[in-house]
Design a protein around this motif. Sequence first.
Motif, PDB file in Angstrom:
ATOM      1  N   MET A 227       0.847  -1.172   0.000  1.00  0.00           N
ATOM      2  CA  MET A 227       0.000   0.000   0.000  1.00  0.00           C
ATOM      3  C   MET A 227       0.890   1.231   0.000  1.00  0.00           C
ATOM      4  N   LYS A 228       0.697   2.099  -0.961  1.00  0.00           N
ATOM      5  CA  LYS A 228       1.426   3.360  -1.014  1.00  0.00           C
ATOM      6  C   LYS A 228       0.433   4.497  -0.888  1.00  0.00           C
ATOM      7  N   LEU A 229       0.716   5.414   0.042  1.00  0.00           N
ATOM      8  CA  LEU A 229      -0.123   6.584   0.251  1.00  0.00           C
ATOM      9  C   LEU A 229       0.753   7.813   0.381  1.00  0.00           C
ATOM     10  N   SER A 230       0.196   8.963   0.046  1.00  0.00           N
ATOM     11  CA  SER A 230       0.943  10.201   0.217  1.00  0.00           C
ATOM     12  C   SER A 230       0.966  10.650   1.673  1.00  0.00           C
ATOM     13  N   ALA A 231       0.021  10.186   2.471  1.00  0.00           N
ATOM     14  CA  ALA A 231      -0.033  10.564   3.884  1.00  0.00           C
ATOM     15  C   ALA A 231       1.183  10.003   4.613  1.00  0.00           C
ATOM     16  N   ARG A 232       1.840  10.826   5.403  1.00  0.00           N
ATOM     17  CA  ARG A 232       3.039  10.403   6.122  1.00  0.00           C
ATOM     18  C   ARG A 232       2.747   9.869   7.514  1.00  0.00           C
ATOM     19  N   ASN A 233       1.584  10.180   8.046  1.00  0.00           N
ATOM     20  CA  ASN A 233       1.237   9.735   9.393  1.00  0.00           C
ATOM     21  C   ASN A 233       0.546   8.373   9.322  1.00  0.00           C
ATOM     22  N   GLN A 234       1.360   7.324   9.177  1.00  0.00           N
ATOM     23  CA  GLN A 234       0.864   5.963   9.075  1.00  0.00           C
ATOM     24  C   GLN A 234       1.371   5.175  10.278  1.00  0.00           C
ATOM     25  N   PHE A 235       0.438   4.538  10.990  1.00  0.00           N
ATOM     26  CA  PHE A 235       0.778   3.812  12.206  1.00  0.00           C
ATOM     27  C   PHE A 235       0.285   2.373  12.103  1.00  0.00           C
ATOM     28  N   PRO A 236       1.172   1.430  11.808  1.00  0.00           N
ATOM     29  CA  PRO A 236       0.754   0.035  11.740  1.00  0.00           C
ATOM     30  C   PRO A 236       0.449  -0.491  13.141  1.00  0.00           C
ATOM     31  N   GLY A 237      -0.495  -1.401  13.219  1.00  0.00           N
ATOM     32  CA  GLY A 237      -0.833  -1.964  14.518  1.00  0.00           C
ATOM     33  C   GLY A 237      -1.747  -3.162  14.394  1.00  0.00           C
ATOM     34  N   THR A 238      -2.334  -3.529  15.520  1.00  0.00           N
ATOM     35  CA  THR A 238      -3.202  -4.693  15.614  1.00  0.00           C
ATOM     36  C   THR A 238      -4.609  -4.256  15.993  1.00  0.00           C
ATOM     37  N   ILE A 239      -5.594  -4.787  15.301  1.00  0.00           N
ATOM     38  CA  ILE A 239      -6.987  -4.465  15.600  1.00  0.00           C
ATOM     39  C   ILE A 239      -7.351  -5.115  16.932  1.00  0.00           C
ATOM     40  N   THR A 240      -7.798  -4.276  17.878  1.00  0.00           N
ATOM     41  CA  THR A 240      -8.172  -4.784  19.198  1.00  0.00           C
ATOM     42  C   THR A 240      -9.669  -4.731  19.448  1.00  0.00           C
ATOM     43  N   GLY A 241     -10.396  -4.039  18.597  1.00  0.00           N
ATOM     44  CA  GLY A 241     -11.839  -3.974  18.775  1.00  0.00           C
ATOM     45  C   GLY A 241     -12.549  -3.508  17.525  1.00  0.00           C
ATOM     46  N   ILE A 242     -13.742  -4.051  17.312  1.00  0.00           N
ATOM     47  CA  ILE A 242     -14.604  -3.660  16.195  1.00  0.00           C
ATOM     48  C   ILE A 242     -16.020  -3.568  16.748  1.00  0.00           C
ATOM     49  N   ARG A 243     -16.610  -2.377  16.642  1.00  0.00           N
ATOM     50  CA  ARG A 243     -17.972  -2.184  17.150  1.00  0.00           C
ATOM     51  C   ARG A 243     -18.815  -1.592  16.027  1.00  0.00           C
ATOM     52  N   GLN A 244     -19.721  -2.412  15.498  1.00  0.00           N
ATOM     53  CA  GLN A 244     -20.554  -1.981  14.379  1.00  0.00           C
ATOM     54  C   GLN A 244     -21.834  -1.338  14.878  1.00  0.00           C
ATOM     55  N   GLY A 245     -22.132  -0.166  14.334  1.00  0.00           N
ATOM     56  CA  GLY A 245     -23.378   0.529  14.627  1.00  0.00           C
ATOM     57  C   GLY A 245     -24.314   0.421  13.443  1.00  0.00           C
ATOM     58  N   VAL A 246     -25.289   1.283  13.402  1.00  0.00           N
ATOM     59  CA  VAL A 246     -26.282   1.254  12.333  1.00  0.00           C
ATOM     60  C   VAL A 246     -25.647   1.583  10.986  1.00  0.00           C
ATOM     61  N   THR A 247     -24.803   2.618  10.948  1.00  0.00           N
ATOM     62  CA  THR A 247     -24.168   3.021   9.691  1.00  0.00           C
ATOM     63  C   THR A 247     -22.652   3.099   9.783  1.00  0.00           C
ATOM     64  N   THR A 248     -22.114   3.124  10.997  1.00  0.00           N
ATOM     65  CA  THR A 248     -20.688   3.348  11.204  1.00  0.00           C
ATOM     66  C   THR A 248     -20.085   2.240  12.063  1.00  0.00           C
ATOM     67  N   THR A 249     -18.873   1.842  11.718  1.00  0.00           N
ATOM     68  CA  THR A 249     -18.124   0.879  12.514  1.00  0.00           C
ATOM     69  C   THR A 249     -16.954   1.590  13.164  1.00  0.00           C
ATOM     70  N   HIS A 250     -16.773   1.382  14.459  1.00  0.00           N
ATOM     71  CA  HIS A 250     -15.632   1.941  15.180  1.00  0.00           C
ATOM     72  C   HIS A 250     -14.569   0.853  15.301  1.00  0.00           C
ATOM     73  N   VAL A 251     -13.391   1.144  14.766  1.00  0.00           N
ATOM     74  CA  VAL A 251     -12.282   0.197  14.748  1.00  0.00           C
ATOM     75  C   VAL A 251     -11.193   0.717  15.674  1.00  0.00           C
ATOM     76  N   THR A 252     -10.766  -0.119  16.614  1.00  0.00           N
ATOM     77  CA  THR A 252      -9.709   0.243  17.551  1.00  0.00           C
ATOM     78  C   THR A 252      -8.441  -0.487  17.148  1.00  0.00           C
ATOM     79  N   ILE A 253      -7.350   0.292  16.994  1.00  0.00           N
ATOM     80  CA  ILE A 253      -6.065  -0.275  16.578  1.00  0.00           C
ATOM     81  C   ILE A 253      -5.013   0.103  17.611  1.00  0.00           C
ATOM     82  N   GLU A 254      -4.326  -0.901  18.165  1.00  0.00           N
ATOM     83  CA  GLU A 254      -3.224  -0.634  19.090  1.00  0.00           C
ATOM     84  C   GLU A 254      -1.963  -0.466  18.256  1.00  0.00           C
TER      85      GLU A 254
END
Length: 70
Positions: A1-28
């Motif tokens: 994956m190549k992106l122009s954005a410089r603020n890239q933080f790799p990590g591990t998904i620790t939580g996924i909470r799906q709502g009606v239209t939006t999912t909140h993803v937590t990454i450590e």
Amino acid sequence: MKLSARNQFPGTITGIRQGVTTTHVTIEVAPGVVVTAAITNESAEELGLAVGGEAVAVIKASDVMVGTKG
């Protein structure tokens, strides 16, 4: 994956909470450092997100605000 954005933080998904239209993803991104992103449910499904999986938090902002207690 190549992106122009410089603020890239790799990590591990620790939580996924799906709502009606939006999912909140937590990454450590470092021990004790967590980033939470709100994405569409469609995007979460297309990405095939799963707790324990690897992901990259990409932060692209034109403004950064700074505050103090005083």
